[in-house]
Design a protein around this motif. Structure first.
Motif, short mmCIF file in Angstrom:
data_model
loop_
_atom_site.label_atom_id
_atom_site.label_comp_id
_atom_site.label_asym_id
_atom_site.label_seq_id
_atom_site.Cartn_x
_atom_site.Cartn_y
_atom_site.Cartn_z
N PHE A 83 5.90 -4.44 -6.33
CA PHE A 83 5.21 -2.86 -7.02
C PHE A 83 6.39 -2.11 -5.94
N ALA A 84 7.72 -2.34 -5.29
CA ALA A 84 8.75 -1.70 -5.02
C ALA A 84 9.86 -1.48 -6.41
N ALA A 85 9.33 -2.64 -7.50
CA ALA A 85 10.41 -2.01 -8.50
C ALA A 85 10.20 -1.45 -9.28
N GLY A 86 8.50 -0.98 -9.58
CA GLY A 86 7.16 -0.14 -10.39
C GLY A 86 7.31 0.84 -9.94
N ARG A 87 8.12 1.40 -8.46
CA ARG A 87 7.77 2.14 -8.57
C ARG A 87 8.58 4.10 -9.18
N LYS A 88 8.49 5.06 -9.03
CA LYS A 88 8.58 5.95 -10.36
C LYS A 88 8.33 7.17 -9.09
N THR A 89 10.00 7.14 -8.49
CA THR A 89 10.74 8.65 -7.77
C THR A 89 12.19 8.46 -8.42
N ASN A 90 13.06 8.96 -7.67
CA ASN A 90 13.90 9.58 -8.29
C ASN A 90 14.95 8.09 -7.74
N PHE A 123 15.94 -1.27 6.96
CA PHE A 123 16.93 -0.32 7.63
C PHE A 123 16.50 0.59 6.42
N LEU A 124 17.05 -0.19 4.92
CA LEU A 124 16.81 0.56 3.46
C LEU A 124 15.97 1.06 3.53
N ILE A 125 15.04 0.18 2.99
CA ILE A 125 13.37 1.00 3.07
C ILE A 125 13.27 1.76 3.96
N VAL A 126 13.15 2.14 5.13
CA VAL A 126 12.80 2.91 5.73
C VAL A 126 13.65 4.49 5.38
N LEU A 127 15.27 4.16 5.42
CA LEU A 127 15.80 5.25 4.26
C LEU A 127 15.90 5.85 3.44
N GLY A 128 14.94 4.65 2.35
CA GLY A 128 15.10 4.79 0.93
C GLY A 128 13.33 5.70 0.98
N TRP A 129 13.07 5.06 1.51
CA TRP A 129 11.27 6.23 1.98
C TRP A 129 11.55 7.43 2.22
N SER A 130 12.29 8.05 3.18
CA SER A 130 12.51 8.97 2.94
C SER A 130 13.48 10.27 2.32
N VAL A 156 15.05 0.92 -1.51
CA VAL A 156 13.67 0.03 -1.33
C VAL A 156 14.18 -0.72 -2.47
N LEU A 157 14.45 -0.90 -3.63
CA LEU A 157 14.22 -2.02 -4.54
C LEU A 157 15.38 -2.82 -3.83
N LEU A 180 0.82 -1.03 0.27
CA LEU A 180 0.37 0.16 0.21
C LEU A 180 1.05 1.50 0.16
N LEU A 181 2.29 1.67 0.72
CA LEU A 181 3.07 2.15 0.28
C LEU A 181 3.52 2.42 -0.93
N PHE A 182 4.11 1.92 -1.54
CA PHE A 182 4.82 1.47 -2.57
C PHE A 182 3.82 2.43 -3.68
N LYS A 183 2.76 1.42 -3.61
CA LYS A 183 1.38 1.98 -4.63
C LYS A 183 1.38 3.47 -4.75
N THR A 184 1.78 4.32 -4.05
CA THR A 184 1.57 5.80 -4.03
C THR A 184 2.17 6.07 -5.37
N GLN A 185 3.24 5.36 -5.86
CA GLN A 185 4.41 5.48 -6.57
C GLN A 185 4.79 4.36 -7.41
N PHE A 186 3.68 3.61 -7.81
CA PHE A 186 3.69 2.36 -8.55
C PHE A 186 3.11 2.78 -10.40
N ASN A 187 3.65 1.92 -11.05
CA ASN A 187 3.22 2.30 -11.91
C ASN A 187 3.77 0.62 -12.67
N PHE A 188 3.00 0.20 -13.04
CA PHE A 188 2.97 -1.56 -13.72
C PHE A 188 4.01 -0.97 -14.41
#
Length: 203
Positions: A141-148, A194-201, A155-156, A89-97
């Motif tokens: 969903f992690a792999a499909g995120r559109k972000t920097n 740790f990486l998921i939290v740091l990456g999301w920040s 996160v991936l 659900l978190l990753f879904k906000t930036q997800f592009n299949f």
């Protein structure tokens, strides 16, 4: 930075206690890991509730899996399944299949289930299969995120390490005892979260 150092110190101590079978001490160190990451997430000014819920259910999973019975294994499995749902659900906000990014996760999961299937009891086959499906979705969903790129890579990598950690647990439980299993499971798991939290920040 202070919380990050403390987290890795506690993680190292927990791994030491686990690998040396000091189970009474593990009961003190293991439940500290997710609260430290929750505080770190607050410190990094992360606002998304789904991340905190995922970490909370991860904490429950950590506690349940410290006990060896099948009941506690199921409770741990259920807790981590919920945690993965909230990561989705978190990753879904930036997800592009992307089919290209999804196929490796699907193929790896399908192949892995076939590999360990013979060792899974009939009473656990459906729950384990559902769990594998959910962690696969989490990876997709992690792999499909559109972000920097910095946030994306952290996160991936964290998501992949989380899947690796779960796969090692399954291998050790259903296929064959894994040498130094506690070291491999907890190191990949701790670094993953740790990486998921740091990456999301850094999104």
């Amino acid at each position: 930075m202070f919380l990050r150092v403390i987290f890795f110190i506690v993680l190292a101590v927990e791994i030491y206690f686990s690998t040396t079978h000091q189970n009474n001490l593990v009961k003190f160190t293991k439940p500290l890991l997710m609260p430290l990451l929750i505080f770190m997430a607050f410190q990094l000014n992360i606002k998304e509730r789904n991340l905190f819920i995922a970490l909370f259910f991860s904490l429950l999973g950590d506690v349940f899996l410290m006990f060896g019975s099948e009941l506690y294994f199921m409770l741990g499995l259920g807790s981590f399944l919920v945690a993965h749902v909230f990561y989705i659900l978190l990753f879904k906000t930036q997800f592009n299949f992307s089919l290209l990014k999804s196929l490796p996760f699907a193929a790896a999961t399908f192949g892995y289930i076939l590999f360990i299937k013979a060792g899974i009891g009939q009473n656990l086959l459906i729950p384990v299969s559902v769990y594998c499906f959910v962690i696969t979705l989490m990876g997709i969903f992690a792999a499909g995120r559109k972000t920097n790129i910095h946030s994306y890579n952290l996160v991936l990598l964290g998501s992949i390490l989380f899947i690796v950690s779960d796969s090692l647990i399954a291998f050790n439980k259903f296929y064959s005892p894994l040498p130094a299993s506690s070291f491999w499971v907890m190191s990949t798991y701790g670094i993953a979260q740790f990486l998921i939290v740091l990456g999301w920040s850094k999104k």
